[in-house]
Design an enzyme around this catalytic site. Structure first.
Site, PDB file in Angstrom:
ATOM      1  N   CYS A 185      -3.095   1.797   6.477  1.00  0.00           N
ATOM      2  CA  CYS A 185      -3.256   1.149   7.785  1.00  0.00           C
ATOM      3  C   CYS A 185      -3.880   2.118   8.780  1.00  0.00           C
ATOM      4  O   CYS A 185      -4.601   1.709   9.668  1.00  0.00           O
ATOM      5  CB  CYS A 185      -1.909   0.629   8.280  1.00  0.00           C
ATOM      6  SG  CYS A 185      -0.622   1.877   8.229  1.00  0.00           S
ATOM      7  N   GLU A 199       8.485   2.243  14.400  1.00  0.00           N
ATOM      8  CA  GLU A 199       9.333   2.765  13.337  1.00  0.00           C
ATOM      9  C   GLU A 199       9.447   4.269  13.586  1.00  0.00           C
ATOM     10  O   GLU A 199       8.636   4.863  14.290  1.00  0.00           O
ATOM     11  CB  GLU A 199       8.704   2.581  11.942  1.00  0.00           C
ATOM     12  CG  GLU A 199       8.166   1.196  11.641  1.00  0.00           C
ATOM     13  CD  GLU A 199       9.226   0.194  11.277  1.00  0.00           C
ATOM     14  OE1 GLU A 199      10.424   0.519  11.355  1.00  0.00           O
ATOM     15  OE2 GLU A 199       8.847  -0.937  10.927  1.00  0.00           O
ATOM     16  N   GLU A 220       4.581  -4.244  12.241  1.00  0.00           N
ATOM     17  CA  GLU A 220       3.639  -3.142  11.975  1.00  0.00           C
ATOM     18  C   GLU A 220       2.483  -3.759  11.203  1.00  0.00           C
ATOM     19  O   GLU A 220       2.620  -4.052  10.013  1.00  0.00           O
ATOM     20  CB  GLU A 220       4.305  -2.056  11.123  1.00  0.00           C
ATOM     21  CG  GLU A 220       5.482  -1.370  11.778  1.00  0.00           C
ATOM     22  CD  GLU A 220       5.072  -0.405  12.881  1.00  0.00           C
ATOM     23  OE1 GLU A 220       3.865  -0.257  13.148  1.00  0.00           O
ATOM     24  OE2 GLU A 220       5.977   0.190  13.477  1.00  0.00           O
ATOM     25  N   ASN A 264       0.802  -1.236   0.000  1.00  0.00           N
ATOM     26  CA  ASN A 264       0.000   0.000   0.000  1.00  0.00           C
ATOM     27  C   ASN A 264       0.834   1.285   0.000  1.00  0.00           C
ATOM     28  O   ASN A 264       0.455   2.259  -0.629  1.00  0.00           O
ATOM     29  CB  ASN A 264      -1.011  -0.011   1.156  1.00  0.00           C
ATOM     30  CG  ASN A 264      -0.349   0.030   2.509  1.00  0.00           C
ATOM     31  OD1 ASN A 264       0.735  -0.502   2.707  1.00  0.00           O
ATOM     32  ND2 ASN A 264      -1.005   0.671   3.447  1.00  0.00           N
TER      33      ASN A 264
HETATM   34  P1  NAD Z   1       0.398  -9.102   3.573  1.00  0.00           P
HETATM   35  O1  NAD Z   1       0.557  -9.561   4.985  1.00  0.00           O
HETATM   36  O2  NAD Z   1      -0.435  -9.907   2.669  1.00  0.00           O
HETATM   37  O3  NAD Z   1       1.825  -9.011   2.877  1.00  0.00           O
HETATM   38  C1  NAD Z   1       2.861  -8.190   3.394  1.00  0.00           C
HETATM   39  C2  NAD Z   1       4.188  -8.787   2.991  1.00  0.00           C
HETATM   40  O4  NAD Z   1       4.385 -10.006   3.705  1.00  0.00           O
HETATM   41  C3  NAD Z   1       4.305  -9.142   1.516  1.00  0.00           C
HETATM   42  O5  NAD Z   1       5.605  -8.847   1.073  1.00  0.00           O
HETATM   43  C4  NAD Z   1       4.040 -10.629   1.502  1.00  0.00           C
HETATM   44  O6  NAD Z   1       4.645 -11.286   0.410  1.00  0.00           O
HETATM   45  C5  NAD Z   1       4.684 -11.050   2.807  1.00  0.00           C
HETATM   46  N1  NAD Z   1       4.150 -12.261   3.421  1.00  0.00           N
HETATM   47  C6  NAD Z   1       2.905 -12.783   3.309  1.00  0.00           C
HETATM   48  N2  NAD Z   1       2.809 -13.897   4.070  1.00  0.00           N
HETATM   49  C7  NAD Z   1       4.001 -14.056   4.686  1.00  0.00           C
HETATM   50  C8  NAD Z   1       4.532 -15.002   5.600  1.00  0.00           C
HETATM   51  N3  NAD Z   1       3.806 -16.034   6.058  1.00  0.00           N
HETATM   52  N4  NAD Z   1       5.808 -14.856   6.010  1.00  0.00           N
HETATM   53  C9  NAD Z   1       6.548 -13.798   5.579  1.00  0.00           C
HETATM   54  N5  NAD Z   1       6.115 -12.892   4.718  1.00  0.00           N
HETATM   55  C10 NAD Z   1       4.849 -13.006   4.279  1.00  0.00           C
HETATM   56  O7  NAD Z   1      -0.084  -7.582   3.659  1.00  0.00           O
HETATM   57  P2  NAD Z   1      -0.457  -6.634   2.426  1.00  0.00           P
HETATM   58  O8  NAD Z   1      -1.778  -7.077   1.911  1.00  0.00           O
HETATM   59  O9  NAD Z   1       0.694  -6.513   1.505  1.00  0.00           O
HETATM   60  O10 NAD Z   1      -0.597  -5.217   3.154  1.00  0.00           O
HETATM   61  C11 NAD Z   1      -1.756  -4.760   3.734  1.00  0.00           C
HETATM   62  C12 NAD Z   1      -1.691  -4.918   5.234  1.00  0.00           C
HETATM   63  O11 NAD Z   1      -0.559  -4.211   5.736  1.00  0.00           O
HETATM   64  C13 NAD Z   1      -2.884  -4.291   5.924  1.00  0.00           C
HETATM   65  O12 NAD Z   1      -3.287  -5.133   6.978  1.00  0.00           O
HETATM   66  C14 NAD Z   1      -2.335  -2.986   6.479  1.00  0.00           C
HETATM   67  O13 NAD Z   1      -3.012  -2.457   7.562  1.00  0.00           O
HETATM   68  C15 NAD Z   1      -0.941  -3.415   6.841  1.00  0.00           C
HETATM   69  N6  NAD Z   1      -0.073  -2.238   6.963  1.00  0.00           N
HETATM   70  C16 NAD Z   1       0.353  -1.883   8.205  1.00  0.00           C
HETATM   71  C17 NAD Z   1       1.146  -0.747   8.364  1.00  0.00           C
HETATM   72  C18 NAD Z   1       1.653  -0.336   9.714  1.00  0.00           C
HETATM   73  O14 NAD Z   1       2.582   0.447   9.753  1.00  0.00           O
HETATM   74  N7  NAD Z   1       1.097  -0.825  10.796  1.00  0.00           N
HETATM   75  C19 NAD Z   1       1.495   0.008   7.248  1.00  0.00           C
HETATM   76  C20 NAD Z   1       1.030  -0.392   5.990  1.00  0.00           C
HETATM   77  C21 NAD Z   1       0.252  -1.538   5.866  1.00  0.00           C
END
Ligand code: NAD
Length: 476
Positions: A279, A457, A245, A147
């Site tokens: 997020c 962070e 995060e 995102n």
């Molecule tokens: P996601 O968890 O599907 O993927 C994030 C990353 O993790 C990707 O690179 C993915 O390939 C990897 N991944 C997926 N499964 C994994 C595993 N089992 N082990 C290791 N890596 C793995 O998330 P997304 O759909 O890319 O992002 C959206 C989510 O991120 C939302 O929940 C959003 O709220 C959160 N987010 C949080 C913050 C924050 O700072 N708290 C900031 C931005 C996004």
């Protein structure tokens, strides 16, 4: 991929497609890393660690500042912004702001390099002096969501690099291209080979290999709660540091003593920023019932001005969802809201018209009177659906706001200092805003509580997450 200072394409690799979410067109085919590729990237970071960690803070800050200088050149900033919009879908103005955010993070952290300090103690009884040294950890891994990929990369990578670590980055498969372009630019600006490598492919497969590798000393993960939990479990098996995060379902409380039209228009700006895929966007809005109708009316007026379209057009103010899966989730949320008796006051469907037919668009949607048991309030709604519910007073608002597994951000909108204080004292969140939402600055610690993760962070304190403290006791 990008390993050892150059583009790396394994000869026989599985691949995945990167799709433009506004048009459905294929932008690029990217390799999926095999376990050998991941090993090669870890080794390259490990080999680069000694020379990089032995440089002074000032020398490393000078290299990072050069990256900032390159990014400030309009030609590079614009090129990165266009790639980001093509693969992620957000409007160009938002992509430009995201890259400018990266520059802000670099400038903030490099400015800190001269104020990094250690502690000194004098123990007269023991006739000793003691002091602490701060040592970098080694290879640090950054696992990114789609995102805000470049900004989040900078939150994790810039403090790690400044403190002398090397970085291995795993971007989301939805959006790997801007990160790969950035890697090439960083090296063009003078980052030594191997200090920053990128591997692409399956999170699950690569994530568990990275967690198990003895050379990897820290994993910074930003993404969904479930994936974060599994990274946390894997990393704990090998005693690795992690920062998680994760998702959020931020509450926004609107009291009856604010300028309601202004507040509604700001709620719309922040909620539909990045198509609601942030997020910390306000995902549950609780409005005092005395001003509820007025607030909803003002929201509907603002929402009607949103220009949905391809982010590459300067007229667009909201792009598509970044993936077909995201679009499907919105359809499902609206269907269950209808079944639960909630009121859909705007949007709620895929827009009609040729411009939208191949992309992952969804209309900006406003839903009110949602029952507390609804998925719209309990899960993270990562898209353009704004949920607004009435509350009778501040007690009820704070109760509802805290009635969530998440705890990333929250905001309270009021001109009454006593209400504001109750908000920032009682709301269970890592960040509480008063009279705004979503404002994030590099000097402010950022992170969540409860299921939204742990660790922070940004801010001065995040540097310590990338440093080991060594205590030296020196007896004469
Ligand atoms: P996601 O968890 O599907 O993927 C994030 C990353 O993790 C990707 O690179 C993915 O390939 C990897 N991944 C997926 N499964 C994994 C595993 N089992 N082990 C290791 N890596 C793995 O998330 P997304 O759909 O890319 O992002 C959206 C989510 O991120 C939302 O929940 C959003 O709220 C959160 N987010 C949080 C913050 C924050 O700072 N708290 C900031 C931005 C996004």
């Amino acid at each position: 991929m990008f390993i050892g200072g150059e583009k790396y394409n394994p000869i026989q690799a599985e691949t995945f497609d990167v799709i433009n979410p506004a048009t459905g067109e294929l932008i690029e085919t990217v390799s999926s890393a095999s376990s050998d590729d991941v090993e090669k990237a870890i080794q390259s970071c490990a080999d680069a660690f000694n020379p990089w960690s032995q440089k002074s803070y000032a020398e490393r800050a000078a290299v990072l500042s050069e990256i900032s200088t390159v990014l400030k050149e309009k030609e590079y900033l614009e090129k990165l912004a266009v790639t980001l919009t093509k693969e992620q879908g957000k409007p160009l103005t938002e992509s430009r702001r995201e890259i400018e955010g990266v520059i802000g993070v670099i400038d903030y952290f490099t400015g800190l390099s001269s104020s990094l300090h250690t502690d000194f103690f004098e123990n007269k009884n023991n006739q000793s002096y003691s002091f602490t040294l701060k040592k970098p950890l080694g290879v640090c891994v950054s696992i990114l969501p789609w995102n805000m990929p470049t900004l989040i990369l900078s939150w994790q990578m810039i403090p790690a690099l400044l403190t002398g670590n090397t970085c291995l980055v795993k971007p989301s498969s939805v959006c790997p291209l801007t990160i790969l372009e950035l890697a090439a630019l960083f090296h063009q600006a003078g980052l030594p080979a191997g200090v920053f490598n990128v591997v692409t492919g399956s999170g699950e497969k690569i994530g568990s290999q990275l967690a198990a590798s003895p050379a990897v000393r820290k994993i910074s993960f930003t993404g969904s709660v479930d994936a974060g939990r599994s990274i946390g479990v894997e990393a704990a098996k090998y005693n690795k540091r992690v920062t998680l995060e994760l998702g959020g379902s931020d509450a926004m409380i609107v009291c009856d003593d604010v300028d309601i039209r202004d507040c509604a228009s700001k709620a719309v700006q922040t909620k539909f920023f990045n198509g609601g895929q942030a997020c910390i966007s306000p995902k549950r809005i609780y409005v005092f019932e005395s001003v509820f109708d007025q607030f909803v009316q003002a929201v509907l007026e603002s929402v009607s001005k949103i220009r949905l379209g391809n982010g590459l057009s300067e007229k667009t103010t909201m792009g598509p969802l970044s993936s077909a899966g995201g679009q499907k989730q919105m359809i499902e949320f609206v269907a269950s809201a209808k079944a639960e008796g909630a009121k859909i006051l705007a949007g709620g469907k895929i827009p009609e018209g040729d411009e939208f037919k191949n992309g992952y668009f969804f209309e900006p949607t406003v839903i009110t009177n949602v029952p507390p048991s609804s998925g719209l309030l309990k899960e993270e709604v990562f898209g353009p659906i704004m949920v607004i519910n009435p509350v009778s007073d501040l007690d009820e608002a704070i109760f509802e706001a805290n009635h969530s597994d998440f705890g990333l951000g929250a905001s309270i909108w009021t001109n009454d200092i006593r209400r504001a204080k109750r908000g920032f004292e009682e709301l269970e969140a890592g960040i509480v805003w008063v009279n705004q939402h979503t404002k994030v600055l590099p000097e402010l610690p950022f992170g969540g509580v409860k299921d939204s993760g742990f660790g922070r962070e940004n801010g001065y304190e995040s540097l310590n997450d990338y440093l080991e403290t060594k205590t030296v006791v020196f007896k004469f």
